[in-house]
Design an enzyme around this catalytic site. Structure first.
Site, mmCIF file in Angstrom:
data_model
loop_
_atom_site.group_PDB
_atom_site.id
_atom_site.type_symbol
_atom_site.label_atom_id
_atom_site.label_comp_id
_atom_site.label_asym_id
_atom_site.label_seq_id
_atom_site.Cartn_x
_atom_site.Cartn_y
_atom_site.Cartn_z
ATOM 1 N N HIS A 231 69.537 41.710 79.671
ATOM 2 C CA HIS A 231 68.549 41.010 80.507
ATOM 3 C C HIS A 231 68.796 41.338 81.973
ATOM 4 O O HIS A 231 69.948 41.418 82.421
ATOM 5 C CB HIS A 231 68.652 39.498 80.296
ATOM 6 C CG HIS A 231 67.596 38.718 81.017
ATOM 7 N ND1 HIS A 231 66.275 38.709 80.627
ATOM 8 C CD2 HIS A 231 67.666 37.936 82.133
ATOM 9 C CE1 HIS A 231 65.580 37.950 81.459
ATOM 10 N NE2 HIS A 231 66.397 37.471 82.377
ATOM 11 N N GLU B 55 39.416 19.243 55.444
ATOM 12 C CA GLU B 55 40.286 19.003 54.289
ATOM 13 C C GLU B 55 40.989 17.651 54.338
ATOM 14 O O GLU B 55 41.486 17.174 53.317
ATOM 15 C CB GLU B 55 41.332 20.116 54.187
ATOM 16 C CG GLU B 55 40.765 21.455 53.792
ATOM 17 C CD GLU B 55 41.271 21.924 52.438
ATOM 18 O OE1 GLU B 55 40.802 22.957 51.987
ATOM 19 O OE2 GLU B 55 42.114 21.239 51.836
ATOM 20 N N ARG C 217 31.936 18.412 49.913
ATOM 21 C CA ARG C 217 32.475 18.173 51.253
ATOM 22 C C ARG C 217 31.315 18.279 52.235
ATOM 23 O O ARG C 217 30.951 19.363 52.675
ATOM 24 C CB ARG C 217 33.577 19.190 51.566
ATOM 25 C CG ARG C 217 34.373 18.875 52.824
ATOM 26 C CD ARG C 217 35.435 19.924 53.060
ATOM 27 N NE ARG C 217 36.468 19.878 52.039
ATOM 28 C CZ ARG C 217 37.214 20.916 51.675
ATOM 29 N NH1 ARG C 217 37.000 22.093 52.228
ATOM 30 N NH2 ARG C 217 38.152 20.788 50.760
#
EC number: 2.1.2.13
Length: 660
Positions: free
Chosen positions: A104, A434, A619
């Site tokens: 780094h 759902e 649904r």
């Protein structure tokens, strides 16, 4: 010792060469394909690897299970990451017995995150360095193996400091890699209290604020000098870039942004003046300061300004996690069509949003929400509206991978919701139709209908209950902590870019995509339990318009509301959908390129989805809340949606694939 290396940029080249010089066997190198929109002034890891005869790969998503398996087959003893731009999953990190290590570009724990080279110059630091550390799930947070300090001179700019860091990295690796090769890898934990994190810098971050101290403006010039995009300002509507500058202590009482003189070219800041040594007007050539003043038509006393504003209000920043998905990419298009929205997005791929990648108000990072938590927290804090759209939402996965569904759909999203609470940001959360489960109401009402699911031994309900539980948590945060939220529940949205035929090939797609795949490949259309289940299919354009109005939130009418978004008039059974699709397929101009229709095949749900599946007979949404809060009504007929969806998928099939 066998190593697998992930590398890019000059640091990547230095790292690869250092590992070779230390006597490691490099089994493979993973890198990135260069971005045509980026100034690639740096060395090529792929060319280096090819010249050395080392296998090199540049996958779009190295964390995909396919690539994880391939890396596992390489059996690395150790993994190195040298400026590779994507985080590696824990599955990859655990493949190497000796561990995984990242280089780094700062003295950790300071300046974790992106662009530390530029940030240390922006902040006027006098010292930075490079750090080799163990890789863990969190970015740049693992134990430190070794580090090397680098002094920052007052005349250093981004490129000179970059060269210093590359040299320091090579020295550090040359000293530590032989020791690590012998199995001696001491490390010390980072002190979290000293950690700082910085995000990605963008070209637009180079805009100069002349009301800042002159040292701050000068440091910005240093931090983004060529080959980076540069610090810039405006004279009227004319943009110009400053490539080099020096500090002058006396602003002669001039207001910030005022031109004090044109030869030399000096501009007043809050506490001094910046002398512009070299610069560039628009896309012109680099010239010295006085010539730049002449090109721009500057005179002493002129005032430099910020870019011309399109309106007096700041644009609304919308964060979309899962921006490459079906809803995410269509919503992005709708938002960018409005001038006052800016979109920040993350996803593990970019195929569906490639058309937006160069848009000035679209900011995309490729990443995984389960890995890039610090980036997400930073952008939740930065943005105004948050949409966490990432979820596993295909029925076969509910029975195949229920734990993964719970981990992603609930646990990872809960963390994002808590960020919204922490920073008091508005969240627009995708619930799902759902959640109503096996509700017996004729139409499902957001505020009155019972949410009914099956027994515990039916993992098919893991998605429904994960979403429902998160709905309840969000509601509680709204009640107890003042979280601003809207829950929206999509009912079977369909349209172009829904998913892919490849997803359908492994059974992980929506119903219509699976049906289209059957037609494309000339295989029987499978009707699960006869296809008698009824759904209300909603065109993506209707759905996105409703979602856009939720984001606009006129009069705050959507705050604290649950809103169904579906088309009750488009109710049809899966069998009826398949019949309509077949009719459209037979009439399509590309029909002749595909095999004959192979007929319908009735399949038992248990044999298709597994024993944990349980279906829902119907649904159908009530959309009274959508009408009342949004003034919205769906208008697109189901046949139009089916034809457009089919056309998209048929035209996406390769010509050679059609012929076969």
């Amino acid at each position: 010792m066998k190593a697998v290396i992930f590398a890019y940029h000059d640091m990547g080249c230095q790292g690869v060469q250092a590992v070779l010089d230390a006597g490691y066997e490099i089994a493979a190198i993973f890198t990135h394909a260069d971005n045509p929109a980026e100034n690639t002034f740096f060395g090529s890891v792929s060319r280096l690897a090819a010249g050395l005869g080392i296998p090199v790969y540049a996958p779009d998503n190295v964390n995909h299970p396919i690539w994880i398996d391939r890396i596992a087959e390489l059996a690395p003893d150790i993994i190195f990451s040298f400026y590779y731009r994507n985080l590696l999953s824990e599955e990859i990190l655990h493949l190497a017995p000796a561990g995984a290590f990242n280089l780094h570009g700062s003295l950790l724990p300071a300046y974790r995150g992106r662009a530390p080279l530029n940030w240390v110059l922006v902040n006027g630091e006098s010292e930075t360095g490079v750090t080799l550390h163990r890789m863990v799930k969190r970015a740049d947070a693992g134990e430190i193996v070794a580090s090397q300090r680098v002094a920052i001179a007052q005349d250093d700019v981004a490129l000179t400091l970059h060269h210093k860091l590359c040299q320091a990295a090579r020295q550090l690796l040359n000293s530590i890699l032989p020791t690590m090769k012998c199995g001696d890898i001491p490390s010390v934990p980072q002190r979290e209290s000293d950690a700082t994190y910085y995000g990605r810098r963008r070209p637009e971050d180079g805009l100069i604020d002349w009301h800042k101290p002159v040292s701050t403006v000068h440091n910005l010039v240093r931090a983004v000098a060529a080959p980076w995009p540069g610090a810039f300002s405006y004279n009227g509507s004319q943009k110009f870039t400053i490539w080099s500058s020096r500090i002058c202590p006396d602003a002669q009482g001039a207001l910030p942004g005022s031109v004090i003189s044109v030869s030399p070219l000096r501009v007043a800041c809050a506490d001094g003046a910046l002398e512009i040594i070299t610069g560039q007007a628009g896309d012109g050539i680099t010239v010295q300061g006085s010539q730049l003043a002449q090109t721009l038509g500057l005179v002493a006393g002129a005032r430099l300004n910020r870019p011309p504003a399109t309106s007096g209000k700041r644009r609304i920043r919308v964060l979309i996690l899962g921006v490459n998905g079906f809803i995410g990419n269509h919503l992005t298009e709708r938002l960018l069509n409005e001038e006052n929205y800016e979109v920040y997005g993350m996803d593990i791929g970019s195929n569906a949003i490639s058309r937006f990648l160069l848009h000035p108000r679209f900011h995309f990072v490729e990443g995984d929400i389960s890995i890039h938590s610090e980036w997400i927290e930073y952008h939740v804090k930065k943005c105004d509206v948050v949409l966490p759209l990432v979820a596993i939402a295909t029925p076969i996965e509910y029975t195949r991978n229920p734990l993964r569904v719970f981990e992603l759909d609930f646990e990872e999203n809960l963390r994002i919701i808590r960020y919204c609470v922490k920073y008091r940001k508005r969240v627009v959360f995708p619930s799902t139709s759902e959640v109503y489960g096996m509700c017996t109401d004729a139409s499902f009402d957001e505020d009155k209908s019972n949410l009914i699911v099956g027994p515990v031994n039916k993992p098919r309900w893991i998605y429904s209950v994960s979403k429902q539980l998160l709905d309840r948590v969000i509601w509680a945060y709204g009640e107890k902590e003042g979280l601003r939220f809207t829950l929206f529940r999509p009912f079977n949205w369909m349209g172009p870019r829904l998913d892919s035929l490849n997803a359908a090939r492994i059974g992980s797609s929506r119903a219509i995509t699976q049906l289209i795949l059957n037609l494309v490949e000339g295989t029987p259309i499978k009707l699960i339990d006869g296809g008698q289940q009824k759904r209300c299919f909603t065109d993506i354009r209707d759905g996105i318009e409703a979602l856009f109005r939720i984001i606009v939130n006129d009069g705050d009418r959507c705050d604290g509301k649950i809103i169904n978004i579906g088309n009750p008039d488009n109710e049809a059974s899966i069998q009826e959908l398949a019949t309509l699709l077949l009719d459209s397929f037979d009439k399509h101009p590309l029909r002749c390129h595909f095999p004959p229709f192979a007929g319908f095949q009735v399949v038992e749900s248990r044999s298709y989805y597994g024993k944990g599946y349980q279906d829902v007979a119907h649904r159908k949404p009530s959309i009274d809340n959508a009408r009342r809060c949004l003034g919205w009504e769906p208008s697109i007929a189901m046949r139009d949606t089916v034809e457009e969806t089919l056309d998209f998928f048929l035209r996406s099939v390769d010509v050679a694939e059609r012929a076969s």
